[in-house]
Design a protein around this motif. Structure first.
Motif, PDB file in Angstrom:
ATOM      1  N   PHE A   1       0.852  -1.171   0.000  1.00  0.00           N
ATOM      2  CA  PHE A   1       0.000   0.000   0.000  1.00  0.00           C
ATOM      3  C   PHE A   1       0.896   1.231   0.000  1.00  0.00           C
ATOM      4  O   PHE A   1       2.093   1.140   0.263  1.00  0.00           O
ATOM      5  CB  PHE A   1      -0.891   0.010   1.246  1.00  0.00           C
ATOM      6  CG  PHE A   1      -1.962  -1.042   1.231  1.00  0.00           C
ATOM      7  CD1 PHE A   1      -1.643  -2.378   1.454  1.00  0.00           C
ATOM      8  CD2 PHE A   1      -3.292  -0.713   1.025  1.00  0.00           C
ATOM      9  CE1 PHE A   1      -2.635  -3.366   1.444  1.00  0.00           C
ATOM     10  CE2 PHE A   1      -4.288  -1.684   1.012  1.00  0.00           C
ATOM     11  CZ  PHE A   1      -3.949  -3.007   1.228  1.00  0.00           C
ATOM     12  N   ARG A   2       0.297   2.378  -0.258  1.00  0.00           N
ATOM     13  CA  ARG A   2       1.055   3.629  -0.181  1.00  0.00           C
ATOM     14  C   ARG A   2       0.164   4.749   0.315  1.00  0.00           C
ATOM     15  O   ARG A   2      -1.056   4.717   0.152  1.00  0.00           O
ATOM     16  CB  ARG A   2       1.679   3.978  -1.533  1.00  0.00           C
ATOM     17  CG  ARG A   2       0.671   4.330  -2.618  1.00  0.00           C
ATOM     18  CD  ARG A   2       1.383   4.513  -3.958  1.00  0.00           C
ATOM     19  NE  ARG A   2       0.469   4.888  -5.027  1.00  0.00           N
ATOM     20  CZ  ARG A   2       0.814   5.005  -6.304  1.00  0.00           C
ATOM     21  NH1 ARG A   2       2.070   4.770  -6.684  1.00  0.00           N
ATOM     22  NH2 ARG A   2      -0.080   5.355  -7.210  1.00  0.00           N
ATOM     23  N   GLN A   3       0.817   5.743   0.913  1.00  0.00           N
ATOM     24  CA  GLN A   3       0.099   6.914   1.405  1.00  0.00           C
ATOM     25  C   GLN A   3       0.903   8.165   1.096  1.00  0.00           C
ATOM     26  O   GLN A   3       2.031   8.320   1.580  1.00  0.00           O
ATOM     27  CB  GLN A   3      -0.169   6.807   2.905  1.00  0.00           C
ATOM     28  CG  GLN A   3      -1.064   7.914   3.436  1.00  0.00           C
ATOM     29  CD  GLN A   3      -1.563   7.643   4.840  1.00  0.00           C
ATOM     30  OE1 GLN A   3      -0.997   6.839   5.571  1.00  0.00           O
ATOM     31  NE2 GLN A   3      -2.640   8.302   5.216  1.00  0.00           N
ATOM     32  N   ALA A   4       0.306   9.019   0.286  1.00  0.00           N
ATOM     33  CA  ALA A   4       0.922  10.299  -0.054  1.00  0.00           C
ATOM     34  C   ALA A   4       0.470  11.346   0.955  1.00  0.00           C
ATOM     35  O   ALA A   4      -0.581  11.195   1.590  1.00  0.00           O
ATOM     36  CB  ALA A   4       0.532  10.707  -1.463  1.00  0.00           C
ATOM     37  N   PRO A   5       1.232  12.425   1.111  1.00  0.00           N
ATOM     38  CA  PRO A   5       0.859  13.476   2.066  1.00  0.00           C
ATOM     39  C   PRO A   5      -0.541  14.012   1.788  1.00  0.00           C
ATOM     40  O   PRO A   5      -0.870  14.338   0.649  1.00  0.00           O
ATOM     41  CB  PRO A   5       1.925  14.542   1.835  1.00  0.00           C
ATOM     42  CG  PRO A   5       3.089  13.807   1.300  1.00  0.00           C
ATOM     43  CD  PRO A   5       2.531  12.700   0.464  1.00  0.00           C
ATOM     44  N   GLY A   6      -1.353  14.062   2.834  1.00  0.00           N
ATOM     45  CA  GLY A   6      -2.692  14.600   2.696  1.00  0.00           C
ATOM     46  C   GLY A   6      -3.690  13.679   2.052  1.00  0.00           C
ATOM     47  O   GLY A   6      -4.838  14.078   1.802  1.00  0.00           O
ATOM     48  N   LYS A   7      -3.283  12.458   1.748  1.00  0.00           N
ATOM     49  CA  LYS A   7      -4.185  11.503   1.098  1.00  0.00           C
ATOM     50  C   LYS A   7      -4.360  10.249   1.949  1.00  0.00           C
ATOM     51  O   LYS A   7      -3.553   9.975   2.834  1.00  0.00           O
ATOM     52  CB  LYS A   7      -3.648  11.125  -0.278  1.00  0.00           C
ATOM     53  CG  LYS A   7      -3.599  12.281  -1.261  1.00  0.00           C
ATOM     54  CD  LYS A   7      -3.232  11.809  -2.655  1.00  0.00           C
ATOM     55  CE  LYS A   7      -3.262  12.937  -3.652  1.00  0.00           C
ATOM     56  NZ  LYS A   7      -2.920  12.465  -5.023  1.00  0.00           N
TER      57      LYS A   7
ATOM     58  N   GLU B   1      -3.657   3.909   0.055  1.00  0.00           N
ATOM     59  CA  GLU B   1      -4.285   3.228  -1.074  1.00  0.00           C
ATOM     60  C   GLU B   1      -3.574   1.930  -1.414  1.00  0.00           C
ATOM     61  O   GLU B   1      -2.372   1.789  -1.224  1.00  0.00           O
ATOM     62  CB  GLU B   1      -4.303   4.140  -2.313  1.00  0.00           C
ATOM     63  CG  GLU B   1      -2.952   4.482  -2.870  1.00  0.00           C
ATOM     64  CD  GLU B   1      -3.037   5.248  -4.190  1.00  0.00           C
ATOM     65  OE1 GLU B   1      -4.159   5.483  -4.694  1.00  0.00           O
ATOM     66  OE2 GLU B   1      -1.970   5.594  -4.731  1.00  0.00           O
ATOM     67  N   PHE B   2      -4.347   1.004  -1.929  1.00  0.00           N
ATOM     68  CA  PHE B   2      -3.823  -0.286  -2.339  1.00  0.00           C
ATOM     69  C   PHE B   2      -2.939  -0.132  -3.570  1.00  0.00           C
ATOM     70  O   PHE B   2      -3.249   0.641  -4.482  1.00  0.00           O
ATOM     71  CB  PHE B   2      -5.001  -1.213  -2.650  1.00  0.00           C
ATOM     72  CG  PHE B   2      -4.616  -2.498  -3.317  1.00  0.00           C
ATOM     73  CD1 PHE B   2      -4.737  -2.649  -4.690  1.00  0.00           C
ATOM     74  CD2 PHE B   2      -4.120  -3.553  -2.578  1.00  0.00           C
ATOM     75  CE1 PHE B   2      -4.394  -3.836  -5.315  1.00  0.00           C
ATOM     76  CE2 PHE B   2      -3.766  -4.746  -3.191  1.00  0.00           C
ATOM     77  CZ  PHE B   2      -3.902  -4.882  -4.553  1.00  0.00           C
ATOM     78  N   VAL B   3      -1.847  -0.901  -3.604  1.00  0.00           N
ATOM     79  CA  VAL B   3      -0.937  -0.882  -4.750  1.00  0.00           C
ATOM     80  C   VAL B   3      -0.907  -2.246  -5.444  1.00  0.00           C
ATOM     81  O   VAL B   3      -1.137  -2.338  -6.647  1.00  0.00           O
ATOM     82  CB  VAL B   3       0.487  -0.496  -4.319  1.00  0.00           C
ATOM     83  CG1 VAL B   3       1.454  -0.620  -5.492  1.00  0.00           C
ATOM     84  CG2 VAL B   3       0.514   0.914  -3.751  1.00  0.00           C
ATOM     85  N   ALA B   4      -0.614  -3.304  -4.676  1.00  0.00           N
ATOM     86  CA  ALA B   4      -0.465  -4.622  -5.288  1.00  0.00           C
ATOM     87  C   ALA B   4      -0.605  -5.700  -4.228  1.00  0.00           C
ATOM     88  O   ALA B   4      -0.375  -5.455  -3.048  1.00  0.00           O
ATOM     89  CB  ALA B   4       0.896  -4.747  -5.975  1.00  0.00           C
ATOM     90  N   SER B   5      -0.971  -6.898  -4.693  1.00  0.00           N
ATOM     91  CA  SER B   5      -1.124  -8.028  -3.783  1.00  0.00           C
ATOM     92  C   SER B   5      -0.684  -9.303  -4.490  1.00  0.00           C
ATOM     93  O   SER B   5      -0.763  -9.395  -5.722  1.00  0.00           O
ATOM     94  CB  SER B   5      -2.586  -8.136  -3.347  1.00  0.00           C
ATOM     95  OG  SER B   5      -2.783  -9.195  -2.444  1.00  0.00           O
ATOM     96  N   ILE B   6      -0.234 -10.287  -3.699  1.00  0.00           N
ATOM     97  CA  ILE B   6       0.264 -11.532  -4.274  1.00  0.00           C
ATOM     98  C   ILE B   6      -0.239 -12.721  -3.471  1.00  0.00           C
ATOM     99  O   ILE B   6      -0.323 -12.670  -2.239  1.00  0.00           O
ATOM    100  CB  ILE B   6       1.814 -11.509  -4.350  1.00  0.00           C
ATOM    101  CG1 ILE B   6       2.348 -12.722  -5.109  1.00  0.00           C
ATOM    102  CG2 ILE B   6       2.434 -11.395  -2.959  1.00  0.00           C
ATOM    103  CD1 ILE B   6       3.818 -12.579  -5.487  1.00  0.00           C
TER     104      ILE B   6
ATOM    105  N   PRO C   1      -4.902 -12.975  -3.226  1.00  0.00           N
ATOM    106  CA  PRO C   1      -4.722 -11.523  -3.292  1.00  0.00           C
ATOM    107  C   PRO C   1      -6.049 -10.771  -3.254  1.00  0.00           C
ATOM    108  O   PRO C   1      -7.078 -11.277  -3.669  1.00  0.00           O
ATOM    109  CB  PRO C   1      -3.993 -11.319  -4.627  1.00  0.00           C
ATOM    110  CG  PRO C   1      -4.281 -12.537  -5.426  1.00  0.00           C
ATOM    111  CD  PRO C   1      -4.433 -13.650  -4.457  1.00  0.00           C
ATOM    112  N   GLY C   2      -5.975  -9.545  -2.741  1.00  0.00           N
ATOM    113  CA  GLY C   2      -7.152  -8.701  -2.653  1.00  0.00           C
ATOM    114  C   GLY C   2      -6.787  -7.340  -2.107  1.00  0.00           C
ATOM    115  O   GLY C   2      -5.626  -7.085  -1.774  1.00  0.00           O
ATOM    116  N   THR C   3      -7.771  -6.477  -2.009  1.00  0.00           N
ATOM    117  CA  THR C   3      -7.523  -5.092  -1.603  1.00  0.00           C
ATOM    118  C   THR C   3      -7.868  -4.807  -0.154  1.00  0.00           C
ATOM    119  O   THR C   3      -7.622  -3.690   0.324  1.00  0.00           O
ATOM    120  CB  THR C   3      -8.336  -4.139  -2.492  1.00  0.00           C
ATOM    121  OG1 THR C   3      -9.729  -4.407  -2.313  1.00  0.00           O
ATOM    122  CG2 THR C   3      -7.978  -4.325  -3.962  1.00  0.00           C
ATOM    123  N   ASN C   4      -8.444  -5.764   0.550  1.00  0.00           N
ATOM    124  CA  ASN C   4      -8.852  -5.524   1.926  1.00  0.00           C
ATOM    125  C   ASN C   4      -8.467  -6.700   2.836  1.00  0.00           C
ATOM    126  O   ASN C   4      -7.819  -7.631   2.407  1.00  0.00           O
ATOM    127  CB  ASN C   4     -10.360  -5.272   1.986  1.00  0.00           C
ATOM    128  CG  ASN C   4     -11.156  -6.423   1.378  1.00  0.00           C
ATOM    129  OD1 ASN C   4     -10.604  -7.490   1.086  1.00  0.00           O
ATOM    130  ND2 ASN C   4     -12.439  -6.236   1.198  1.00  0.00           N
TER     131      ASN C   4
END
Length: 122
Positions: free
Chosen positions: A37-43, A46-51, A104-107
């Protein structure tokens, strides 16, 4: 208890590449799907990738599909994220996470690393 430790972040120019690693200690992660996952400043994060637990299948966010590749080495208890053709909008703190399922999944992620900073300059 399992701990996840990310490494490999840094500063790179647009168009460049980085490879992130996520090393698990304490217990094996070989039965679990893993994700980035990643998190940008002020955001929001968010999901990026899963295996999948055995590396047999992967799933990507639309924003990174074709540029990023997730992989794993269960013998080393490590997950990787190869990031190519980086863009300034990829700048964020990247987190490794263990999913509470095998596919794999987003949650449904239940364990997180501390994150590693990736900065892409234009």
């Amino acid at each position: 208890q399992v701990q996840l430790v990310e490494s490999g972040g840094g500063l790179v120019q647009a168009g460049g590449s980085l490879r992130l690693s996520c090393a698990a200690s304490g217990r094996t992660i070989s039965s679990y799907a893993m994700g980035w996952f990643r998190q940008a400043p002020g955001k929001e994060r968010e999901f990026v990738a899963s295996i999948r637990y055995d590396g047999g299948s992967t799933y990507y966010a639309d924003s990174v599909r074709g540029r990023f590749t997730i992989s794993r080495n269960n013998a080393k208890n490590t997950v990787y994220l190869q990031m190519n053709s980086l863009k300034p909008e990829d700048t964020a703190v990247y987190y490794c996470s263990r999913r509470s399922e095998s596919f794999p999944g987003t949650n449904n992620y239940d364990l997180w690393g501390q994150g590693t900073q990736v900065t892409v300059s234009s």
